[in-house]
Structures are given as structure tokens and as C-alpha cells.
Design a protein around this motif. Structure first.
Motif, short mmCIF file in Angstrom:
data_model
loop_
_atom_site.label_atom_id
_atom_site.label_comp_id
_atom_site.label_asym_id
_atom_site.label_seq_id
_atom_site.Cartn_x
_atom_site.Cartn_y
_atom_site.Cartn_z
N SER B 24 0.85 -1.15 0.03
CA SER B 24 0.11 -0.11 -0.04
C SER B 24 0.86 1.14 0.11
N VAL B 25 0.33 2.27 -0.57
CA VAL B 25 1.02 3.43 -0.60
C VAL B 25 1.80 4.05 0.72
N ARG B 26 0.67 3.71 1.68
CA ARG B 26 0.93 4.16 3.27
C ARG B 26 2.17 3.55 3.66
N GLY B 27 1.98 1.87 3.48
CA GLY B 27 2.75 1.07 3.97
C GLY B 27 4.27 1.20 3.52
N LEU B 28 4.49 1.35 2.06
CA LEU B 28 5.91 1.65 1.53
C LEU B 28 6.30 3.02 1.97
N LEU B 29 5.37 4.06 2.13
CA LEU B 29 6.03 5.30 2.49
C LEU B 29 6.43 5.21 4.01
N MET B 30 5.84 4.47 4.75
CA MET B 30 6.27 4.42 6.31
C MET B 30 7.60 3.61 6.23
N LYS B 31 7.67 2.73 5.25
CA LYS B 31 9.15 2.09 5.39
C LYS B 31 10.27 3.27 4.91
N ILE B 32 10.00 3.85 3.92
CA ILE B 32 11.00 4.80 3.28
C ILE B 32 11.23 5.86 4.31
N TRP B 33 10.02 6.42 5.12
CA TRP B 33 10.31 7.51 5.92
C TRP B 33 11.06 6.86 7.18
N GLY B 34 11.00 5.33 7.38
CA GLY B 34 11.50 4.87 8.67
C GLY B 34 13.26 4.91 8.37
N SER B 35 13.49 4.97 7.08
CA SER B 35 14.87 4.97 6.73
C SER B 35 15.55 6.30 6.58
N VAL B 36 14.81 7.34 6.87
CA VAL B 36 15.59 8.76 7.04
C VAL B 36 16.35 8.87 8.07
N ASN B 37 17.60 9.57 7.57
CA ASN B 37 18.36 9.82 8.87
C ASN B 37 17.89 10.64 9.91
N LYS B 38 17.69 10.26 11.21
CA LYS B 38 17.11 11.34 11.97
C LYS B 38 18.05 12.20 12.55
N ASP B 39 19.47 12.19 12.23
CA ASP B 39 20.38 13.09 12.78
C ASP B 39 20.51 14.11 11.62
N ASP B 40 19.98 14.18 10.52
CA ASP B 40 20.04 15.17 9.60
C ASP B 40 19.17 16.18 9.94
N PRO B 41 20.00 17.35 10.04
CA PRO B 41 19.38 18.81 10.22
C PRO B 41 18.42 19.52 9.30
N ARG B 42 18.59 19.02 8.19
CA ARG B 42 17.75 19.47 7.15
C ARG B 42 16.55 19.04 7.04
N PRO B 43 15.37 19.76 6.83
CA PRO B 43 13.88 19.39 6.70
C PRO B 43 13.86 18.13 5.82
N LEU B 44 12.67 17.21 6.13
CA LEU B 44 12.45 16.26 5.24
C LEU B 44 11.69 16.79 4.05
N LEU B 45 12.09 16.26 3.07
CA LEU B 45 11.38 16.86 1.72
C LEU B 45 10.30 15.77 1.21
N PRO B 46 8.95 15.69 1.54
CA PRO B 46 8.06 14.72 1.01
C PRO B 46 7.42 15.10 -0.29
N LEU B 47 8.21 14.17 -1.39
CA LEU B 47 7.93 13.90 -2.50
C LEU B 47 7.05 13.10 -2.71
N GLY B 48 6.62 12.23 -2.05
CA GLY B 48 6.10 10.83 -2.22
C GLY B 48 4.50 10.67 -2.20
N HIS B 49 3.86 11.73 -1.64
CA HIS B 49 2.34 11.32 -1.72
C HIS B 49 1.55 12.61 -2.02
N GLY B 50 0.21 12.28 -1.95
CA GLY B 50 -0.63 13.44 -2.75
C GLY B 50 -1.21 14.16 -1.62
N ASP B 51 -0.65 15.07 -0.74
CA ASP B 51 -1.41 15.92 0.03
C ASP B 51 -0.59 17.08 0.39
N PRO B 52 -0.85 18.10 -0.54
CA PRO B 52 -0.07 19.51 -0.28
C PRO B 52 -0.87 20.31 0.84
N SER B 53 -1.65 19.77 1.64
CA SER B 53 -2.44 20.62 2.46
C SER B 53 -1.41 21.29 3.73
#
Lengths: 421, 419
Positions: B24-53
Motif C-alpha cells: 500500500s502507498v501508506r505502507g511503503l512510504l512508512m518504510k521509506i520514512w523509516g530509513s530517513v536519517n534522524k540526525d540530518d538537520p535538514r528538513p525532510l522533503l516529502p515528494l512521495g504522497h498526494g497531500d499538499p495541504s
């Protein structure tokens, strides 16, 4: 494929759906409303449904409304919510329910659902492995039967005992259960019976469930709506004896069924639901379905934490008055008896004595004719599994209830058998 | 019975039948988000899902917010809604959609759902008679597959052609259809492809479906979100050629996916869906499930009738701008190619050229490493049925998009195969 000039279409409806959807309360009430005489000037008295939100006395608290507006105006909740619900909502529901438990729930035990309706959908879907069966109370809430039919989950009914305050017939439960039985459902405070179970009885239920190796689904959508002598005791209190899944919502206590915000909670200090894969399956189901509106979820902490006790007391007071009124008036109607004065929820179950009535064959006929002749809607007991009983809603303006009961009395007198002895 | 002190219970989970175990989109995205480096000071850039709100430039119109507040404060909408939805909401949606049709929809043709997601659920359930199969596009919005398998509805895939603006490969539709095929699904404007079909092509689809005796389910959740040369044409325009079920919501056009307000509409002037019992199935399904909140339904007439054209134009202008940035930036990254400039929706499909990369195995690997090294989240194409492609969302603040592509380029350079 084209066959001369006649177009042939390859699709048609899925007929299995029909069977399931015919047995809902909504279905019955629609039928009764249809029979109301349109030329009757009197207002229809609705004593058939569980939704008092249209009545001024039952307006929800301004605090709940404000909470929604606040959440909406932040513009932080226009996005999709996580599958399990937004964390602040889950946390505050965990805290709210923990107030009445001997242990603390964690936010991870809480799943947001689109009303209690979706909580029922999810748990029945999760448990419906091929060949499984589930034990439901009779009388009960027919959505369980309808939903089980949808998932091809076999249903077996155990009786509630009117002479014992509608307690569960535990012997019947044991007799019905086999190695394919997965769970039993209890509704406490009770719909349709208006009963409130004691701690002692809930403990016996938990012990029976443990002995049978099944879990308990506790439908507590009417939590805290008690007005008799017995306090509300959540089934989750006994969660270490047998795993409990608690279903609830804000719909009844806050009188906002239209907001569609509820929960499915795992009360399972021993972690059995996790070990058996039930928790994973709950998440899996929620993953492929829609969610409650995010800003309504966002308002939950404020709603649960800031609503004042006097709002709750006010509602309880009105329902208690109505319960008393109803119980007294029923005593004046010979063909109807109420075996147990309601102590909770929004209903009372009353027995029809058909032999005192002329030309009324059963509860459905009673209700159809009552709708037609007196513009009063009452739910036939058949809808909830008890033929020739009636479910009367008591969550209604007192004056309207008074009017409705007077019309029922008049109806019964008009149809009374002439006693020629 | 107790055994060795370990209690045996009669209940257990769904195991392999668990819907979550499918992609599922949610499931795979969760996995990818999970691999983001928590120590990276830069903001996470979400170019994976369809919610610009969450982005300020994509805030919904105050007209919509006010409509919901008014509806709530009236205290008239705290009750359970009727099964098919509040009559004024159904009427308003019928009028709104009829503006783009050559016939007028009746409110009875409109069913309110909890977002477009529930509209998909109800449609699939209503069509899922035992033995039936349904045709889905590849690539597709993965929810169709996840939900279909959870109800044992067989799914078959026809191709969308990247060389022809992601148009439906009509021959593959015809090859797949048999006597058990009930419907074909199209998503227009397209998710994940960003395509917008022409009147000509939609008519071709309608005629093909008619020939095959199947209905068309058209997912128009991105209706009117077009910014290229082709205008949005609703499939319902061809409702007299073939019965059409139109799915939609306010989620995308009003940027409020969290409000969960959508619709399932019967676009079928010849009444075939009614005669065949499909409409009754739909109402039976709706009778069995929960509903969108009543006060949000109550706000629908105001939302649909009072939202100003300038709000819509503003959104389209931003989408046009970011779609353009996206397309241009992709061209600067050698290992990614975009065969079709996006013209609608919020996504674009871009092909990965793995031969230009060192030590990246496939699209999922690319996305996991990109998330880890650059804190950029993009959806691997395998999630939508096209392995070694990427689905990129461009509906974000322009600066976020620029930043994201800057980091993607750096990622490419770091992993580029040495010549």
C-alpha cells in the motif's frame, strides 16, 4: 458482446450484499416511517431510534463544538490522518478510558474509527477466518448480525435473561462455544435492554471467556450513560483474565452521532492480542479503509478533557426522568409489560401480550399499525432478535415521550380484545 | 485448555490474508520514512504522497472553512445522516457535476462517501460477485489492488502507454476481457501519471467498453486539476454510450483530504446500472457502513456553490509552476527521464536508468537510499505497478521542490557510475 441490436452487459449486482443489509435498524425504521399516515396533523413521535440529537434538551455541549472549530481553524488538520489516528487523539482517549481501569492504557492500544460502526466492522472482519463463529447476545444490536453475514462469519446467539436484569446466560454461552468460536460480544450499558452489568457479572463473563479460549468484544458505546443504582464498569477492568476489545465513541455520551468519531481499544495487559496476530490484522484492515475526519480527531483531546461534569449530569437527569416516566406509564397499559426497569443506555425492552389484543398478530404488525394509526414509531422486537417484544427509546423530550405513551395506550385500548367472560 | 502453563486461545489474526501485507502507498512510504536519517538537520522533503495541504500556498479557501463552521454551529447536523447522504448535499453535487455534462444528474444519482477511498470500496464491493474480474490500469493507484484482494475480487491489468501520453492500450483491454469481466477503471486526471485524456480518447474508451459489455469506473478525484493544453473532460459525458460510475471528492480540488468527503455518482442516462441491480447493491453496501460526518455534508452546498474561481485559478497556477519546475529539473538528472510532461493531478512518473548508477539495485533501493542520505521521500514505481520507475509529487511549495531536486541531483552524482 453485441447480439444483434440488443446490448448485453457483463455486470450485475452482487446479490450476497442484499441478505446482509436487510436486517438493520435503519431498514426497519424506514419501513415504519413509510406507513405513517401523511394526513395525520399530529407530529410523528419517534420512539424507535437511538439518536436524540435533534431535541433541544439533548444539544451537545458548546465545548465540543468549540473544540471542532478550533481544530478546523488551525488548518493543521486538513491533511490525511495516520492509519491508526492522530496521536493526540489516541493519547487522550487512552487517558480518558484509563480513568476507570486498574491499569493504564497506552496510545498504541487505541485505534480511531468512523464511529463505533466502523469499530464493529473492523473487529468482525479481523476475526472472520473461514469456519469461525462468534457468539452474540439475544436481544442485541442487529448491525452485528448484518456485518457478520457480510464477512461470512457464522453467528450463534446466547440469551440474555430478562428475569435476571438481562444478564448473560453463561451456561448457554458454554453450550454454544466450540473450537471455532473466536469471541463473544456484550453490550454494556445494554442496547436494547437498558441493563447495566455488575462487576461480579462481568468477572464471570471474563472467566467463562478464558475457559473457552475466546476474547470478549465489549460494545461500550453507551459508556457512563447509567442512571440507576449500578455504576458503569468497563469490561476492560477484567482484561487480564481474558483479552477484551472495547468499542466506543463520542456519539452517545456527547449526543453527536453525526460526527462519526469512535474507537477500537485493546484491553489486554498480557499482550495476547499482539501474540496471536490480532493487532496486526486490525492495523491491516484500517490500512485499507477510510478514516474519521482529521480535524474531528484533532478536537478529541479538548472534547474529552474540557467537557464539564454538569453537561453529563444534565443528560443523565433527563434520561432518568424519561425512564421513570416510561416505566410508570407502561404499567397502565395491560398488553405491555416491562420486566426490568432500564438503568442505562437509551432504551427499554417491553413484552407484548398479544392474547389481550384483537387482530394484531405479532410485534411487526403492532408497530406498523401503531405507525399508521397514531404516528408513533417503536421498533419491533424482531429487529433485535426477540419477537413479540418492543424496543422503546427513552432518550427524547419528556413531553414528546408523554404524548407517545398516551397514544400507545389509546392504540392498545382501541385494539383490546373484548373480554366476554 | 492450559498446556505447559501456556494458554491456548481460539482466535488468531488473518496472517497472509491481512490486507496490510500487500503493498500500500501508506505502507511503503512508512518504510521509506523509516530509513530517513534522524540526525540530518535538514528538513525532510516529502515528494512521495498526494497531500499538499500542510503547505501555506495550498491552504484551502476560507469559504470552505466557514461553510463547515456554519454547518456545525447550526446544531442541525449532529444526527446520523441518511444512508445515501443529506439531500441538499446530493443536490449540490448533482448540480456541480452537471455543469460539465450534456445532461443533468439527479440527486438520486449521487451517493456521499467518506472520501474517494470509500467510493472505491463501495464500487468494488458492489461489483464483486463471485467469479468476477475487474480491469485496472498499470500503473495505478495501489488502493484498488489492495482493496480488491481483500474482498477476493480478481484484478487484471491493462497497460497505459508512456509513448502516447499514458493513454489506455485498447488492445490490451480487449485481450483481457472475458465473460466475467465487469468493469474497467480509468483515473483521469491521472494518478500516478499526471496525464489528462482527450475527448477523443475517452470516447474511444467508452466505445470499447460498450463493445465488451463492461462498465467504466472513472476516478476523477483530481477533476479540474489540469494545467496543460487538454481541458478536463468527465467520462460521464459518454454515459449514454456506456454506463459510467464517477468517483470524486472535495479532497484534491479544495485541498482538504482530511475532511473525508467524497461521492460515488451514477452517470448513466439510460438507467442500465439501475436495471442491472448495481445501484441497489451500492445502497445495500452504504447501508452497512459508516458515513461522512453529517455537518461536513451540511457544508457541501455552500462549499460547491460559493467557492470563487480565483481560489481554483490560484491553485492551478501554482500546480502549473511546480509541474514545470519538476519537468525541467528531471531533465537535469541523467538517471531519470520523464516521457510525458505532467498536465494534471499532482504526480509525474519518471523512469530510472539503473545502468547509469553504481550500487543501486532497483527503484525501492533508490528511494530508501535517497531518503537515508538526502532526506527526500519519493515513491518507488513498484508501488504503482511499474518497477524501476519513480512517482514524484510536485504539489509542494516551489522552494521545497527546488531543494528536493537539488538533493536528488547530488544523490545522483554521488552514485553515478564512473565512466
Amino acid at each position: 458482446m453485441e447480439n444483434g441490436s440488443k446490448q448485453i452487459w457483463g455486470f450485475r449486482g452482487n446479490e450476497e450484499l442484499k441478505i446482509a443489509s436487510e436486517i438493520t435498524v435503519r431498514g426497519f425504521l424506514n419501513l415504519l416511517m413509510f406507513h405513517v399516515n401523511k394526513d395525520d396533523d399530529r407530529p410523528t413521535v419517534p420512539l424507535g431510534h437511538g439518536d436524540p440529537s435533534a431535541f433541544p434538551s439533548f444539544r451537545t455541549t458548546g465545548i465540543a463544538e468549540d473544540a471542532i472549530v478550533d481544530a478546523l481553524r488551525t488548518a493543521n488538520y486538513n491533511c490525511y490522518a495516520p492509519t491508526v489516528g492522530v496521536l493526540p487523539a489516541r493519547r487522550s482517549i487512552a487517558d480518558y478510558l484509563s480513568r476507570d481501569l486498574p491499569y493504564k492504557l497506552s496510545a498504541d492500544d487505541v485505534y480511531l474509527t468512523i464511529g463505533c460502526t466502523q469499530a464493529i466492522e473492523v473487529i468482525l472482519t479481523v476475526l472472520a477466518r473461514p469456519g469461525a463463529n462468534i457468539l452474540l447476545p439475544r436481544p442485541g444490536f442487529p448491525y452485528y448480525e448484518a456485518r457478520a453475514a457480510c464477512s461470512r462469519l457464522e453467528v450463534r446467539h446466547f440469551d440474555l435473561l430478562p428475569e435476571k436484569g438481562w444478564e448473560v446466560n453463561l451456561e448457554a454461552v458454554e453450550a454454544l462455544a466450540d473450537h471455532n468460536t473466536v469471541a463473544m460480544v456484550i453490550i454494556n450499558p445494554g442496547n436494547p435492554c437498558g441493563n447495566v452489568y455488575s462487576h461480579q457479572h462481568l468477572e464471570k463473563i471474563a472467566e467463562t471467556a478464558r475457559k473457552l479460549g475466546i476474547l470478549v468484544i465489549a460494545d461500550e458505546v453507551y459508556n457512563h450513560l447509567t442512571f440507576g443504582s449500578k455504576p458503569f464498569v468497563p469490561m476492560g477492568t477484567l482484561g487480564s483474565i481474558a483479552p477484551v476489545i472495547t468499542l466506543g465513541s463520542i456519539s452517545k455520551r456527547w449526543i453527536v452521532p453525526g460526527w462519526r468519531c469512535g474507537w477500537l481499544v485493546t484491553n489486554d495487559p498480557n499482550g495476547i492480542l499482539r501474540k496471536t496476530g490480532i493487532v496486526d490484522s486490525i492495523m491491516g484492515c484500517l490500512d485499507v479503509s477510510s478514516d474519521p475526519a482529521t480535524f474531528i480527531q484533532g478536537a478529541i483531546p479538548q472534547i474529552l478533557e474540557n467537557t464539564e461534569e454538569d453537561f453529563f449530569s444534565k443528560i443523565i437527569y433527563i434520561i432518568r426522568e424519561a425512564a421513570n416516566l416510561c416505566y410508570e406509564r407502561i404499567k397502565e397499559i395491560p398488553c405491555i409489560t416491562c420486566p426490568y426497569k432500564p438503568e442505562g443506555s437509551m432504551y427499554t425492552m417491553v413484552k407484548l401480550n398479544l392474547c389481550l389484543l384483537e387482530d394484531i398478530g405479532d410485534d411487526v404488525e403492532f408497530c406498523l399499525k401503531l405507525a399508521k394509526e397514531e404516528s408513533v414509531i417503536v421498533l419491533p422486537g424482531m429487529a433485535v432478535g426477540m419477537k413479540n417484544w418492543l424496543r422503546i427509546t427513552i432518550a427524547i423530550e419528556l413531553s414528546t415521550l408523554e404524548d407517545g405513551l398516551a397514544r400507545i395506550k389509546a392504540f392498545c385500548q382501541r385494539h383490546a380484545k373484548n373480554n366476554k367472560i | 485448555m492450559e498446556e505447559n502453563g501456556e494458554k491456548r486461545w481460539n482466535f488468531w489474526g488473518m496472517g497472509k490474508l491481512n490486507p496490510q501485507s500487500k503493498t500500500s502507498v501508506r505502507g511503503l512510504l512508512m518504510k521509506i520514512w523509516g530509513s530517513v536519517n534522524k540526525d540530518d538537520p535538514r528538513p525532510l522533503l516529502p515528494l512521495g504522497h498526494g497531500d499538499p495541504s500542510p503547505f501555506p500556498c495550498f491552504r484551502t479557501t476560507p469559504v470552505a472553512e466557514d461553510a463547515v463552521v456554519d454547518s456545525l454551529r447550526s446544531a442541525k447536523f449532529n444526527s446520523y445522516p441518511p444512508t445515501s447522504g443529506l439531500q441538499p448535499a446530493r443536490s449540490a453535487i448533482a448540480d456541480y457535476l452537471s455543469r460539465d455534462l450534456p445532461y443533468t444528474l439527479s440527486p438520486d444519482d449521487v451517493f456521499l462517501t467518506i472520501g474517494c477511498i470509500q467510493a472505491i470500496e463501495i464500487t468494488l464491493r458492489a461489483l464483486a460477485r463471485p467469479g468476477a474480474n475487474i480491469l485496472l490500469p498499470r500503473p495505478c493507484f495501489p488502493f484498488y489492488d489492495s482493496y480488491a484482494s481483500s474482498i477476493n475480487l480478481e484484478v487484471r491489468y491493462f497497460d497505459l502507454n508512456p509513448e502516447k501520453g499514458w493513454e489506455v492500450d485498447i488492445e490490451s483491454v480487449e485481450a483481457l476481457t472475458d465473460e466475467n469481466t465487469v468493469a474497467m477503471v480509468i483515473i483521469n486526471p491521472g494518478n500516478p501519471c499526471g496525464s489528462v485524456y482527450t475527448h477523443r480518447h475517452l470516447k474511444e474508451i467508452a466505445e470499447t467498453a460498450r463493445k465488451l459489455g463492461i462498465l467504466v469506473v472513472t476516478d476523477e478525484v483530481y477533476h479540474h486539476l489540469t494545467f496543460g493544453p487538454n481541458p478536463f473532460v468527465p467520462m460521464g459525458v459518454f454515459g449514454s454510450i456506456v454506463p459510467v460510475i464517477t468517483l470524486g471528492s472535495i479532497s484534491k480540488r479544495w485541498l482538504v483530504p482530511g475532511w473525508r468527503l467524497g461521492w460515488l455518482v451514477i452517470s448513466d442516462p439510460n438507467g442500465i446500472l439501475r436495471k442491472s441491480g448495481i445501484v441497489e447493491c451500492i445502497t445495500d453496501c452504504l447501508n452497512m457502513t459508516s458515513d461522512p460526518p453529517t455537518f461536513i455534508q451540511g457544508a457541501v452546498p455552500q462549499i460547491l456553490e460559493k467557492t470563487g474561481e480565483d481560489f481554483f485559478s490560484k491553485t492551478i497556477d501554482i500546480l502549473r509552476e511546480v509541474a514545470h519546475i519538476c519537468y525541467e529539473k528531471i531533465q537535469e538528472i541523467p538517471c531519470i527521464t520523464c516521457p510525458n510532461k505532467p498536465e494534471g493531478s499532482m504526480f509525474v512518473m519518471a523512469k530510472l536508468n539503473l545502468s547509469l548508477l553504481e550500487d543501486i539495485n532497483d527503484d525501492t533501493d533508490f528511494c530508501l537510499k535517497l531518503a537515508k542520505e538526502e532526506s527526500v521521500v519519493v515513491l518507488p514505481g513498484v508501488a504503482v505497478g511499474m518497477k524501476n520507475w519513480l512517482r514524484i509529487t510536485f504539489a509542494v511549495e516551489p522552494s521545497v521542490l527546488e531543494d528536493g531536486f537539488g538533493r536528488m541531483k547530488a544523490f545522483y552524482e554521488r552514485h553515478a557510475k564512473k565512466q
